[in-house]
Enzyme design. Structure first.
Site, PDB file in Angstrom:
ATOM      1  N   LYS A   1     -10.554   1.309   4.495  1.00  0.00           N
ATOM      2  CA  LYS A   1      -9.965   0.689   5.693  1.00  0.00           C
ATOM      3  C   LYS A   1      -8.709   1.429   6.136  1.00  0.00           C
ATOM      4  O   LYS A   1      -8.542   1.744   7.312  1.00  0.00           O
ATOM      5  CB  LYS A   1      -9.623  -0.774   5.385  1.00  0.00           C
ATOM      6  CG  LYS A   1      -8.734  -1.428   6.429  1.00  0.00           C
ATOM      7  CD  LYS A   1      -8.434  -2.868   6.102  1.00  0.00           C
ATOM      8  CE  LYS A   1      -7.167  -3.110   5.329  1.00  0.00           C
ATOM      9  NZ  LYS A   1      -5.926  -2.935   6.087  1.00  0.00           N
ATOM     10  N   ASN A   2      -7.814   1.691   5.182  1.00  0.00           N
ATOM     11  CA  ASN A   2      -6.515   2.252   5.565  1.00  0.00           C
ATOM     12  C   ASN A   2      -6.595   3.717   5.980  1.00  0.00           C
ATOM     13  O   ASN A   2      -5.624   4.260   6.503  1.00  0.00           O
ATOM     14  CB  ASN A   2      -5.501   2.076   4.437  1.00  0.00           C
ATOM     15  CG  ASN A   2      -5.051   0.632   4.305  1.00  0.00           C
ATOM     16  OD1 ASN A   2      -5.423  -0.207   5.136  1.00  0.00           O
ATOM     17  ND2 ASN A   2      -4.281   0.340   3.285  1.00  0.00           N
TER      18      ASN A   2
ATOM     19  N   CYS B   1      -0.759  -9.211   8.237  1.00  0.00           N
ATOM     20  CA  CYS B   1      -0.424  -9.841   6.966  1.00  0.00           C
ATOM     21  C   CYS B   1       0.996 -10.383   6.974  1.00  0.00           C
ATOM     22  O   CYS B   1       1.924  -9.718   7.426  1.00  0.00           O
ATOM     23  CB  CYS B   1      -0.520  -8.823   5.839  1.00  0.00           C
ATOM     24  SG  CYS B   1      -2.152  -8.671   5.159  1.00  0.00           S
TER      25      CYS B   1
ATOM     26  N   ARG C   1       8.263  -6.601   7.300  1.00  0.00           N
ATOM     27  CA  ARG C   1       7.455  -5.473   7.758  1.00  0.00           C
ATOM     28  C   ARG C   1       7.896  -4.931   9.112  1.00  0.00           C
ATOM     29  O   ARG C   1       7.154  -4.995  10.101  1.00  0.00           O
ATOM     30  CB  ARG C   1       5.973  -5.861   7.783  1.00  0.00           C
ATOM     31  CG  ARG C   1       5.485  -6.300   6.434  1.00  0.00           C
ATOM     32  CD  ARG C   1       3.997  -6.332   6.323  1.00  0.00           C
ATOM     33  NE  ARG C   1       3.430  -5.018   6.078  1.00  0.00           N
ATOM     34  CZ  ARG C   1       2.153  -4.834   5.783  1.00  0.00           C
ATOM     35  NH1 ARG C   1       1.324  -5.821   5.741  1.00  0.00           N
ATOM     36  NH2 ARG C   1       1.699  -3.613   5.564  1.00  0.00           N
TER      37      ARG C   1
ATOM     38  N   ASP D   1      -1.198  -2.668  -3.122  1.00  0.00           N
ATOM     39  CA  ASP D   1      -2.417  -3.379  -2.703  1.00  0.00           C
ATOM     40  C   ASP D   1      -3.302  -3.787  -3.877  1.00  0.00           C
ATOM     41  O   ASP D   1      -4.323  -4.461  -3.677  1.00  0.00           O
ATOM     42  CB  ASP D   1      -3.226  -2.515  -1.721  1.00  0.00           C
ATOM     43  CG  ASP D   1      -2.577  -2.469  -0.339  1.00  0.00           C
ATOM     44  OD1 ASP D   1      -1.616  -3.207  -0.101  1.00  0.00           O
ATOM     45  OD2 ASP D   1      -3.050  -1.680   0.508  1.00  0.00           O
TER      46      ASP D   1
ATOM     47  N   ARG E   1     -10.849  -9.089   6.576  1.00  0.00           N
ATOM     48  CA  ARG E   1     -10.149  -7.977   7.228  1.00  0.00           C
ATOM     49  C   ARG E   1     -10.276  -6.702   6.401  1.00  0.00           C
ATOM     50  O   ARG E   1     -10.218  -5.606   6.948  1.00  0.00           O
ATOM     51  CB  ARG E   1      -8.653  -8.303   7.399  1.00  0.00           C
ATOM     52  CG  ARG E   1      -8.365  -9.361   8.447  1.00  0.00           C
ATOM     53  CD  ARG E   1      -6.868  -9.483   8.693  1.00  0.00           C
ATOM     54  NE  ARG E   1      -6.255  -8.174   8.600  1.00  0.00           N
ATOM     55  CZ  ARG E   1      -5.156  -7.880   7.914  1.00  0.00           C
ATOM     56  NH1 ARG E   1      -4.501  -8.823   7.292  1.00  0.00           N
ATOM     57  NH2 ARG E   1      -4.698  -6.657   7.874  1.00  0.00           N
TER      58      ARG E   1
END
Ligand code: UD1
Length: 420
Positions: free
Chosen positions: A22-23, A117, A122, A307, A399
């Protein structure tokens, strides 16, 4: 809103195919905004965040053609908007990665302040500061970050005061079409950043130092089409390995990249797992043993990924002995702790460190997802709990994990999705 119902106690055995990362996929899709031509991206994971990014690109005038093999063809020749609107950005904080490409291609961009999130504040100040070094002027009005570089971007030197993954990606993408040379120091070295850099090179960018903390970019006037295959998801892979280790099972992960998983595999070995790696597979076997507790402190790559922190909390909760887990990257990324405590885990949370005393088995309970990786840890906890665990708000998990319940079921887990 979907929920998972898990009946714990099954040992997990079998094979799991790891999806694309995903990232890596999200910034790579954003990078296609810079290419006035056809590009093909392969090994995309089927995830809500990927769908959101494709919608975002579609709204900006990019032609998007998905096929059922996980590949997508994109053509941004007719870019018609430079606005990333609130309704899409609020569901996915990573939308901020369109900022660099839009500024590079169109010299202007308007991106809603991000949501996503709920882990800590952030901020995006480091992205903004660095883009200013390349000649962008910013204002923040009406909840939007508005950037303009009327004369185009000019290469420059950026020294990040703190390592930031999407910050590095934004500046990297912006530099690729800037006039002259750019240098990014204290760049993030995460494999997803390198994958983006390799993709940009496939499109005609000139980048040196890929995989290191110093990236040198020689700006080019234009990118052209190409093909790129997204790397495997090391966090999805790690999550399944922890699930199997926690249930004392054994498995083979296929289509993965063990070289990106060093810190995770080391901790699993410390926990007592037998681990064997090949070119693109990992085998893990607990030989029926209970895992041993491990100490972890999160760090930038190649350190232990933040993560994967929540998943190891679930592992330590049922492990033999005492384990300490410290979060150093994000504030407020311990929201899974009170939920796992409700399942009987013995955890003393002091600031950003969780001290765990392992117990044989957790107790099933209704629990609530709060963010993506926290939800994963609750699913893992459910797999090693007595009785029924109901994990609510699984949209968080969707997600970042492709059909996690189907993949777990194939390993023997008793988990079902219920639509409310
Ligand atoms: C990315 C990953 C996320 C992962 C994280 C850390 C994506 C889409 N997401 O998030 O899964 O958990 O890296 O590996 O790739 N910071 C600032 N100012 C900024 C930017 C960041 O203070 O402008 C701080 C953050 O609050 C955090 C730290 O820097 O404390 C690292 O964050 P960063 O690496 O930027 O995380 P993301 O890129 O958002």
């Amino acid at each position: 809103m979907d929920r998972f119902i898990i009946r714990g106690g099954q040992q997990l055995f079998g094979e799991v195919r790891v999806s694309g990362a995903k990232n890596a996929a999200l910034p790579i899709l954003a990078a296609t905004l810079m290419v006035p031509g056809k590009v093909r991206i392969e090994n995309l994971p089927h995830l809500n965040d990927v769908t959101t990014m494709l919608q975002l690109l579609g709204r900006m005038g990019v032609d998007v053609l998905l096929d059922d093999t996980g590949s997508v063809e994109l053509d941004a020749t007719r870019l018609s908007s430079v606005v990333a609107p609130y309704d899409l950005v609020r569901t996915m904080r990573a939308s901020i990665v369109v900022l660099g490409p839009l500024l590079a291609r169109a010299h202007e961009a308007e991106v809603s302040l991000p949501g996503g999130c709920a882990i800590g504040a952030r901020p995006v100040n480091l992205h903004i500061d660095a883009l200013e070094r390349l000649g962008v002027e910013f204002e923040v009005t009406d909840g939007y970050i508005k950037g303009r570089a009327p004369d185009g971007l000019i290469g420059g030197k950026v020294i990040f005061e703190k390592v930031t993954v999407t910050g590095t990606e934004n500046i990297l993408m912006a530099s690729v079409l800037a006039r002259g040379e750019s240098i990014i120091e204290n760049a993030a070295c995460e494999p997803e950043v390198s994958d983006l850099a390799n993709c940009l090179v496939a499109f005609g960018a000139k980048i040196d130092g890929i995989g290191t903390d110093t990236l040198r970019i020689e700006g080019v006037p234009e990118l052209s089409g190409g093909v790129h295959r997204v790397i495997p998801d090391r966090i999805e892979a790690g999550t399944f390995l922890v699930a199997v280790a926690a249930t004392r099972g054994s498995c083979t992960l296929t289509h993965c990249e063990p070289r990106h998983m060093g810190a995770i595999l080391l901790k699993l070995q410390e926990a007592g797992a037998l681990v064997e790696c090949g070119e693109d597979f990992v085998r893990l076997d607990m030989e029926g043993r209970r895992p041993r507790a491990v100490n972890i402190s999160t760090a930038e790559y190649p350190g232990f990924a933040t993560d994967m922190q929540a998943q190891f909390v679930a592992l330590n909760a049922i492990a033999e002995g005492n384990g300490r887990i410290t979060e150093t990257i994000f504030e407020n990324r311990m929201m899974h702790i009170p939920e796992i405590q409700r399942m009987g885990a013995l955890i003393d949370l002091q600031g950003a460190t969780a001290y765990l005393t392992g117990i044989e088995v957790l107790q099933g309970a209704p629990v609530m997802s709060t963010d993506l990786r926290a939800s994963a840890s609750l699913v893992l906890a459910g797999l090693v709990a007595d009785g029924e665990t109901i994990v609510d708000r699984v949209y968080h998990i969707d997600r970042g994990y492709e059909r996690i319940e189907e993949k777990l079921r194939r390993l023997g887990a008793n988990i079902e999705r219920v639509r409310m």
